[in-house]
Design an enzyme around this catalytic site. Sequence first.
Site, short mmCIF file in Angstrom:
data_model
loop_
_atom_site.label_atom_id
_atom_site.label_comp_id
_atom_site.label_asym_id
_atom_site.label_seq_id
_atom_site.Cartn_x
_atom_site.Cartn_y
_atom_site.Cartn_z
CE1 TYR A 78 -3.37 2.87 0.80
CE2 TYR A 78 -1.89 3.41 2.62
CZ TYR A 78 -2.96 3.74 1.80
OH TYR A 78 -3.61 4.93 1.97
CG ASN B 277 -1.19 0.63 6.96
OD1 ASN B 277 -0.82 -0.51 7.20
ND2 ASN B 277 -2.00 0.92 5.95
CE LYS C 1 -22.65 42.46 43.64
NZ LYS C 1 -23.45 41.22 43.93
CD GLU D 114 -9.82 7.96 1.70
OE1 GLU D 114 -9.90 7.53 0.53
OE2 GLU D 114 -9.46 7.27 2.67
#
Length: 723
Positions: A77, A372, A443, A471
């Site tokens: 890939y 990957n 305050k 995608e």
Amino acid sequence: MSSRPLLTLALSLHDRLDELSNRGQIHLVGYDLDVAAVAAVARHECLPIVNDGEVIARLSESTEILQRSYKGSTTIYGVHTGFGGSADTRPDDSSGLSKGLMQLLQTGVLVVENLDIPGLDTPQDVIPESMPSSWTRATTVVRINQCIRGHSAIRHQTVKSLLKLVAAQITPIVPLRGSISASGDLMPLSYIAGTLEGSPDIYVTKGGGKSAKIISAHDALGEIGMEPLRLGPREGLGLVNGTATSAATASLAVLDAIQLTLLSTGLTCLVSEGMAARVEWLHPFIAETRPHPGQREVAEIMRAFLKGSRLVSGLEGEASTHQHTLNVRPDEGLPQDRYPLRTSPQWLGPQFEDILLAHSQISVELNSTSDNPLTNLKTGAIHHGGNFQATSITSAVEKIRTSLQMVGKLLFSQCTEMINHQMNAGLPPNLAADDPSASFCCKGLDINIAAYQSELSYLSNSISNHVQSAEMHNQAVNSLAFLSTRYTIKAIELLGMMVAGVLYAACQAMDLRVMHATFLETVTATLQKAIADLLPNGFEAEDVERSLASAIRGLRNAWWNNAGSDASERCSLAAVAFVQVLCDPSKHHTDTPKVKVCLDLTAKEMRELQDDVRSHLSQAYHKHHSAFLEKPTTEEYIGEGSKALYLWARQDLGIPMNRGLVDHPSPGSIGKRTIGSYVSMIYQGIQDGRLFQRFATVGREVGLGNGGTNGIRKRAYAEYEIS
């Protein structure tokens, strides 16, 4: 394991950050990067270095494995294919894949114009759609550390180019939005990769401080004599296909969150002293019977910080004994503190535990391979998987953000109770040092902190349940880790503002508590002596003493209980209470022994005596009030830890006790500042670490600094390390 794990971790990280900042270098090897090192590079110009022989060998072997596989029959890939949902394509020439990847990813929104503005340390001043430079530096060092583990087929030359960018103070300008942190933080990392390529349409900041300028990546490389890098096979993917942006920004977030969460324990101590709390809820027995480690740690820190305080009672835990060493609150009222103080260990403890877990998750991610496919140096195989999915970071920062909201809610509840005279055990409305009918001191802070807490609560909502498929439906689940981290950092900013406001108010409350308590201590002594001569003769000295003590008790209670009145009325009401007890035995407190001595006065004589006592109180109060405002003695009465934080505000920052309307800046006034300006000074001290530095120092001084490094340098998942 330390009994104070979060504090031990915080002190270790604090020391390490100091060490690295002073050293100026951090050696990266791929397995021991910690959040302190990330912060050192991001915020303190520490330079990352990669020169370990094993690291360089891993990089070389990884690229060789890829080269062999590239020529084989296996489809890889990003080498033989397109990307994502387009991975079914097979380009004839894969040499241009990295260029195509950069083109598809460099799509973020940056309005780049009018860049000729020197002296900007952050591009956000000019390009608000961009990430802070510190985030980009952090991202770079994290991505380097992930890549040098040897699983991404990144060349040593590419790593050296990244290191050279950091050393030359060349920081890519990266879009703030556009990452879903699914296949990693693709878009942000592509701008760093594009800088290496020398893109003429990617911009960087070069230099720092007043010398910083914004120029194109192409020009920046030219100025340092660095050739644009031609990305090798799969290198483009290896640079961008990871969680570095999410992990880097989460590192900065968790470091700040740890410090703010610990500071909340110190603030709770200050509020407890300002409220004259009955702190038997800190007794170790309570934590022992419910032994959550976070609860135990919070209580232990607070006990140490309150040690020596004369404003709180019950620190030793005797539930039946509420006596203070100084009369600091009315006798009546609730016998125990309300939940914001009494259950603070139980409230903060789980946040300690969650933030510790978040730190652990982030630390693992810093020293993980996020990419990957991955090359296996042991077998030579290439594995396809999903280590780019940053859900661990999402899990970590959502815990952090929820914890910040919980801390903020506690501080908000404590602060609004402390400012409210109907709940603060005798302090004036709004913590005004002058007449509360015309002066409203804190305050506005009460309103501000409510606004901050509202926004903080909104931000605490989960980001991960807003995932959209992306995608081509390939990234149908995505972590949104960077988005979640961005909102966590925003939450940190808001909680920092709350801490600043609460610290200001708590210092004011402690000053007022001591001012009124010491006034009562002084005036009642002189009053007792003056009144003793008026009492009838023939009674035992013990009975006379008992009668006077009861009258003084009535005066003190009237003083505390009428804190909402102006000084003149307060003196009158206290005088009436004092004389009534002297003249009417029925006005004595039921828990005191029977009083046998009383004044037998006509109504006229009673009024005259009341006027005399009122006049005495009024004169004494105004004298004491002026002297105290000139030189507060608060530090003599507060706990050891509280004193350090109090003096940091009062002495280090020079923030004085607010005296009331006289302190409001007006034309012609010199040196006067708004309350907001003082709170901003505290906030700046929180942001730059000075307040936590003081907290860490006093923590060690009060005996809380023992313990080891809590494992911050331990290798994460050592069984998977590459040797």
